[in-house]
Design a protein around this motif. Sequence first.
Motif, mmCIF file in Angstrom:
data_model
loop_
_atom_site.group_PDB
_atom_site.id
_atom_site.type_symbol
_atom_site.label_atom_id
_atom_site.label_comp_id
_atom_site.label_asym_id
_atom_site.label_seq_id
_atom_site.Cartn_x
_atom_site.Cartn_y
_atom_site.Cartn_z
ATOM 1 N N SER A 1 6.474 10.239 2.144
ATOM 2 C CA SER A 1 6.833 9.016 2.862
ATOM 3 C C SER A 1 6.739 7.784 1.963
ATOM 4 N N SER A 2 6.060 7.885 0.844
ATOM 5 C CA SER A 2 5.928 6.767 -0.092
ATOM 6 C C SER A 2 6.969 6.809 -1.208
ATOM 7 N N ARG B 1 7.650 3.735 -3.859
ATOM 8 C CA ARG B 1 7.383 3.924 -5.290
ATOM 9 C C ARG B 1 8.618 3.577 -6.110
ATOM 10 N N ALA B 2 9.786 3.968 -5.623
ATOM 11 C CA ALA B 2 11.035 3.621 -6.319
ATOM 12 C C ALA B 2 11.252 2.113 -6.301
ATOM 13 N N SER C 1 0.848 -1.192 0.000
ATOM 14 C CA SER C 1 0.000 0.000 0.000
ATOM 15 C C SER C 1 0.883 1.242 0.000
ATOM 16 N N TYR C 2 0.530 2.219 -0.827
ATOM 17 C CA TYR C 2 1.354 3.414 -0.975
ATOM 18 C C TYR C 2 0.492 4.594 -1.402
ATOM 19 N N CYS C 3 1.089 5.783 -1.320
ATOM 20 C CA CYS C 3 0.443 7.010 -1.780
ATOM 21 C C CYS C 3 1.190 7.482 -3.027
ATOM 22 N N THR D 1 -0.556 -4.285 -5.576
ATOM 23 C CA THR D 1 -0.281 -2.916 -5.145
ATOM 24 C C THR D 1 -1.606 -2.203 -4.927
ATOM 25 N N GLU D 2 -1.634 -1.378 -3.891
ATOM 26 C CA GLU D 2 -2.864 -0.711 -3.499
ATOM 27 C C GLU D 2 -2.575 0.783 -3.290
ATOM 28 N N LEU D 3 -3.221 1.620 -4.056
ATOM 29 C CA LEU D 3 -3.059 3.063 -3.938
ATOM 30 C C LEU D 3 -3.983 3.578 -2.842
#
Length: 84
Positions: free
Chosen positions: A22-23, A27-28, A15-17, A48-50
Amino acid sequence: MALRGVWQLQKLIVSYCDWGGSSKGIRAFMETHLPAFKEKNPQLEVVTELIRGQHPHLKGSYSKISIIFGFSTICIVVDIIWLT
């Protein structure tokens, strides 16, 4: 990690923004290492969850057998993810 030939981690949710600082690292990681990680671990469902406005985190879904092992199993999986 497999126990008696059964992979314990069944599903991994990342899970990421898409805009939060902080994400940035996750993301990288998703751009550079996640495709190879998925290829090396075909037995594992990686999703993956946005989630906007939240800090990044991992959620793992384990087989019923791994509940016996508790937290140490989670630590091993996290180490494997970040070292591969």
